[in-house]
Scaffold this motif. Structure first.
Motif, PDB file in Angstrom:
ATOM      1  N   VAL A 158       0.827  -1.202   0.000  1.00  0.00           N
ATOM      2  CA  VAL A 158       0.000   0.000   0.000  1.00  0.00           C
ATOM      3  C   VAL A 158       0.864   1.256   0.000  1.00  0.00           C
ATOM      4  O   VAL A 158       0.607   2.208  -0.731  1.00  0.00           O
ATOM      5  CB  VAL A 158      -0.939   0.010   1.231  1.00  0.00           C
ATOM      6  CG1 VAL A 158      -1.833   1.234   1.198  1.00  0.00           C
ATOM      7  CG2 VAL A 158      -1.755  -1.262   1.259  1.00  0.00           C
ATOM      8  N   ALA A 159       1.922   1.215   0.803  1.00  0.00           N
ATOM      9  CA  ALA A 159       2.752   2.401   0.954  1.00  0.00           C
ATOM     10  C   ALA A 159       3.395   2.815  -0.368  1.00  0.00           C
ATOM     11  O   ALA A 159       3.773   3.971  -0.555  1.00  0.00           O
ATOM     12  CB  ALA A 159       3.839   2.150   2.005  1.00  0.00           C
ATOM     13  N   LYS A 160       3.519   1.861  -1.269  1.00  0.00           N
ATOM     14  CA  LYS A 160       4.175   2.162  -2.540  1.00  0.00           C
ATOM     15  C   LYS A 160       3.177   2.425  -3.661  1.00  0.00           C
ATOM     16  O   LYS A 160       3.571   2.633  -4.819  1.00  0.00           O
ATOM     17  CB  LYS A 160       5.069   0.981  -2.952  1.00  0.00           C
ATOM     18  CG  LYS A 160       6.175   0.654  -1.966  1.00  0.00           C
ATOM     19  CD  LYS A 160       7.280   1.688  -2.027  1.00  0.00           C
ATOM     20  CE  LYS A 160       8.382   1.375  -1.046  1.00  0.00           C
ATOM     21  NZ  LYS A 160       9.053   0.100  -1.294  1.00  0.00           N
ATOM     22  N   ALA A 161       1.922   2.382  -3.325  1.00  0.00           N
ATOM     23  CA  ALA A 161       0.895   2.465  -4.360  1.00  0.00           C
ATOM     24  C   ALA A 161       1.107   3.680  -5.264  1.00  0.00           C
ATOM     25  O   ALA A 161       1.059   3.566  -6.489  1.00  0.00           O
ATOM     26  CB  ALA A 161      -0.486   2.514  -3.724  1.00  0.00           C
ATOM     27  N   ASP A 162       1.365   4.818  -4.663  1.00  0.00           N
ATOM     28  CA  ASP A 162       1.477   6.039  -5.461  1.00  0.00           C
ATOM     29  C   ASP A 162       2.651   5.965  -6.432  1.00  0.00           C
ATOM     30  O   ASP A 162       2.543   6.383  -7.590  1.00  0.00           O
ATOM     31  CB  ASP A 162       1.644   7.251  -4.534  1.00  0.00           C
ATOM     32  CG  ASP A 162       0.340   7.554  -3.822  1.00  0.00           C
ATOM     33  OD1 ASP A 162      -0.701   7.007  -4.260  1.00  0.00           O
ATOM     34  OD2 ASP A 162       0.359   8.317  -2.847  1.00  0.00           O
ATOM     35  N   ARG A 163       3.763   5.457  -5.926  1.00  0.00           N
ATOM     36  CA  ARG A 163       4.938   5.339  -6.783  1.00  0.00           C
ATOM     37  C   ARG A 163       4.621   4.476  -8.004  1.00  0.00           C
ATOM     38  O   ARG A 163       4.946   4.829  -9.142  1.00  0.00           O
ATOM     39  CB  ARG A 163       6.103   4.725  -6.014  1.00  0.00           C
ATOM     40  CG  ARG A 163       6.563   5.539  -4.821  1.00  0.00           C
ATOM     41  CD  ARG A 163       7.623   4.769  -4.034  1.00  0.00           C
ATOM     42  NE  ARG A 163       8.735   4.377  -4.870  1.00  0.00           N
ATOM     43  CZ  ARG A 163       9.736   5.151  -5.189  1.00  0.00           C
ATOM     44  NH1 ARG A 163       9.765   6.394  -4.714  1.00  0.00           N
ATOM     45  NH2 ARG A 163      10.694   4.732  -5.966  1.00  0.00           N
ATOM     46  N   VAL A 164       4.019   3.340  -7.725  1.00  0.00           N
ATOM     47  CA  VAL A 164       3.738   2.410  -8.812  1.00  0.00           C
ATOM     48  C   VAL A 164       2.701   3.003  -9.762  1.00  0.00           C
ATOM     49  O   VAL A 164       2.830   2.893 -10.986  1.00  0.00           O
ATOM     50  CB  VAL A 164       3.234   1.076  -8.239  1.00  0.00           C
ATOM     51  CG1 VAL A 164       2.811   0.141  -9.357  1.00  0.00           C
ATOM     52  CG2 VAL A 164       4.315   0.435  -7.385  1.00  0.00           C
TER      53      VAL A 164
END
Lengths: 230, 230, 230, 230
Positions: free
Chosen positions: D129-135
Motif C-alpha cells: 500500500v505504501a508504494k501504491a502512489d509510486r507504482v
DNA sequence: GATGAATGAGCGTTCATTCAT
DNA sequence: GATGAATGAACGCTCATTCAT
C-alpha cells in the motif's frame, strides 16, 4: 530463515575496548544472577538490566542465551583444568600424595566457594541432555589429567583400572565438595570435609603400608604428612 | 436398602479408586516423559495427553506443576530410603561389610538404571534452590540411616566423625553411580564401577587389618569376600 | 526442541461450537486487517485483538502465523477454482465463448472486489519464495481447468499450444483485473476493463472469422454476442 | 598553486566520486541480496556487509531502509521506461507492429531475466500500500508511452479506448513474462511464451485484415513478420 | 565523514493456570 | 468431577535506527 546456531560461543570477537567491557559486564551479570537467583532468573532482559546494557547488545556477542551459559561453563572448566594441571604436574611429583590431593581438593573447594550458586547451576546444566557432550568432553580431560598423575606418581597405586579409579575419584570429590557448599550440612565444617575427602581418595588410591595404625597415629600427632614416596 | 447401601458403597469406592488410578496415571505419564524426553517436555498438556486425562483433572490432584515433580521426587526418595533401610537394618549386621556395601551400591545402581532419564531430572530438580530444603531433609534421613549403620556395625570403623563419613559416602556413591549411567564412560562397564565404588567406600570406612596385601590377593583369587567382621 | 511445522493449516479440528466461532473470528479478523491495513499490520497481537480472543487461542488452532495466511490463501484459491469449474464446466459449452469468458472475468472481478486489499496481500504472498510451491500448485489447477475448456469448446481455437495459451490467459486476466481494482486507473471504470479483458482473451484464443469488421460492427450495434461457435 | 588547486579539485571530486561509488556499492549489494536471498535477507547490516561499508554510511545516503528499495525500484522503472521509449519512439514507426511488439516483449523479458529475484521483490514492493502512489505514477508513464504509440502507429488500431488498451496490454505483458520467469511453467520455454504474448497483444490491438488464415500461414512459413503498416 | 557498538520497541511463540460448560 | 478452550504474562530474539568515538 533461522541462522544456524553454531556451537561457537562468541558471535563476534570484541575488538574495541567498549566491546570488551560489554562482554565482561554481560558475563559478570550472568554470574551474579545465577549465583544469587538461580537459572530461571537469568532471562535475557534481566541479564541486560543487571549488566547495564540492552538486550540487543548481548546478541552482538552471544548468538543465543545458551551461549552465555556455555561461555561461563567453559570458563569454569578451564579454571578447574588449570588448577589440576598445575597441582598434578610432573614437577610436583616430589610432594607427598597427601599434600597433592589435599591441594587439589582444597583448590576445588575454593573454586566452588567463590560462587557456589554458579556452580550449582553449572552442575544442573551439566545434567541436561543437550549439554551432555560438552560435559563429557570436560570430564574426559579431567580424567586424563588424573589418570596421568596416577600413572606418573611414585606412590604405590592400588586400583587395577586407572580409568575406573580416575572416574570414581573425580565424581566423588566433585559431588561431595559441591554438596558440602550447597547443603551446608549442620555440624560439619568445610575443613573437616576436605580432610575426609582427602582420606577417601588416598585410602582408595594408595596401597597402604603396614603397620597402618602406627602411621596414622603419627600423622595425627604431627599434623604433617608422612611421605608416601621415598 | 442393601442394594442401595451397596451401591452407595461402590459408588464411593470407585470414586476413590478412580482418583487413585488418575493420580497413578499422571505420575506414570510424567515418569515416562521425564525419562524419555526430559524436563522441558513435561508440560501440563503433554502429561495430560500421555496420562489420558485432561489438564483440568491434573489440577484436581496437584495444585501446580511442581507438585507432580515433588511427588515423584518423594517416591524415589522413599524407594532409596526403603532400600537402604532394608539393607542396613540391624538384622543384616551379620553379613560382611563388603556384602552389605555391595548390596547397597548395586541396589542404587539398579534403581537408577530402571529409569536413568528420570534420575537425571530428579538430580537436576534436587539442585534447584527451591528444592533445597526437600533434598536436604532427604539427605539427612539417608545420612542418618548410614550413620546408624556405621555405629551399629561390628566392622572396625576408621573415621572419627561418623557424620562426615556418612555425608561423604552418600554423596560419592550417588554421584559416581549416576554419572556412570548418564555418561557411560567408555571402557568402563557398570559392574566394574560398582566394585570400584564398593572399594572406595570400604577402604574409606573400614580400618584395614594387616597384612593388607594378603587379604586383597585372597579376595581376588576366590572371587568371594572374606569377612571383614568376625 | 522445535515442533516440526507441518504444512497442515489447522492444528486442531475445532469440535465445539465455541471453537468454531473462535476460528471464524480469527480468520475474519485477519481478512479485515489484511484488507484494510496490509500484511505487516497482521501481527498476532493485532489479530487477537480484532478477533476478540487472546494470542494463545490463535495458537490453539493455527500452528504458526503463516498458517493463518495459508488458510486464507486456500480459501480464496478454492473460491477461484470453484468459480471457474462451474463456469467452464462441460455443461456450459452451449454458451457462446464470449458469454463464458465474460462470466469468468466478471466473476473474478467480483471476487477481487469483495476485498481487494486481501487479494493484494495474497498476490504478495504468492510472490514470496516460501509460498512458491503453493501458488504453483494452484496455478497448475487453474490452468488445467482452462486447458480442459479450451480443448472441449467447439469454438475454433487458434493457438497451437493449449498449455501456453492457458498460461498466458490466466496470468493476463488475473493481473489486469487485480491491477484495475488496486490502481483504480483514472478514467477507466471496471466494466470497461472487463470488456477489454474479454476482448483480449477472445481475440487471442478464438480464430476470428472474416469479415471481421462486419462482426464487430454487429456486436457493437446489438450489444449482444454473436455465437462464435456454430 | 596549480598543484593545490588541482589537489583541491581532486579532493573534492574524489569525495563526490567516492560518494557515488558508495551509493553504487549499496545499491548493487542490495540488488544481489534481493535477487539471491529475497526481501527479508536485505537487512541493513547485511547490505552494509555485502557493500563493504558500515551501516552508518548507508544512512549517510539513504534516510531509511525503504529509500534503498525505492531507489532500486526507480532504477528499474527507468530502465523499463527507457526501453519502451526507445522501441516505441516515433522513429521506429516504420517497423511492423509485430516487430515492435516483439522487441518490447523480448526487451522486458531480458530485463526480468537478468535478475528475476529482484523483479520478484520489486513486484512485491509494488503491491504494498505504501508504494501504491509510486507504482501508480510509473504505470501512468508507461501507459502514456504505450498510448502515444498506439495513437502514432499507422497500424489499424482496433480498441476504442486507447487508455484501456494501454492499461490492459501493460498489465498482461508484465504479469505473464514475470510469471514465466518465476514459475517456470513446465513444458513452456521462454521463447514460446514471448511469441504467445506478442500474439496476445497484436491480435488484441491491431485490426486484423482478412483473410486471417492466409496471413498467419504466411508468417509461419516465412518466419518473418508481414508489415501491418503500409 | 565513517564507523560499528548500542539501543529497545516489537515480534512470534509457549505454557502454567483458570473456569465456563 | 471432568473437560479442554481460553488466557496473558513472559520469554528469546531481530533489526532499523542512533550517536559517541
Amino acid at each position: 530463515m533461522k541462522a544456524r546456531r553454531s556451537s561457537t560461543v562468541v558471535r563476534k570477537l570484541p575488538r574495541q575496548a567498549r566491546a570488551q567491557a560489554t562482554v565482561g559486564a554481560i558475563l559478570e551479570a550472568t554470574v551474579q544472577i545465577l549465583d544469587r537467583e538461580g537459572l530461571e532468573a537469568a532471562t535475557m532482559s534481566h541479564i541486560a538490566e543487571v549488566a547495564g546494557v540492552s538486550v540487543g547488545s548481548i546478541y552482538q556477542y552471544f548468538s543465543h542465551r545458551d551461549a552465555i551459559l556455555n561461555a561461563l561453563q567453559d570458563r569454569e572448566f578451564e579454571r578447574s583444568l588449570r588448577l589440576m594441571q598445575e597441582l598434578l604436574a610432573d614437577g610436583n611429583l616430589t610432594q607427598s600424595a597427601r599434600e597433592t590431593v589435599t591441594a587439589v581438593v582444597r583448590g576445588l573447594a575454593e573454586l566452588y566457594r567463590s560462587c557456589p550458586g554458579l556452580h550449582r547451576v553449572l552442575a544442573i546444566e551439566g545434567l541436561r541432555v543437550a549439554k551432555a557432550d560438552r560435559v563429557h568432553a570436560f570430564d574426559l580431560r579431567i580424567i586424563e589429567i588424573v589418570r596421568h598423575f596416577l600413572v606418573a606418581t611414585s606412590a604405590p597405586m592400588r586400583p587395577k583400572s586407572v580409568d575406573a579409579a580416575a572416574f570414581v575419584v573425580v565424581q566423588s570429590v566433585r559431588a561431595t565438595m559441591l554438596a558440602c557448599l550447597l547443603e551446608r550440612p549442620s555440624g560439619l565444617d568445610e575443613e573437616t570435609l576436605i580432610q575426609e575427602v582427602v582420606d577417601l581418595v588416598l585410602r582408595y588410591l594408595v596401597r597402604q603400608e603396614s603397620p597402618e595404625n602406627a602411621r596414622e597415629a603419627a600423622r595425627d600427632a604431627e599434623g604433617a604428612m608422612p611421605r608416601l614416596v621415598k
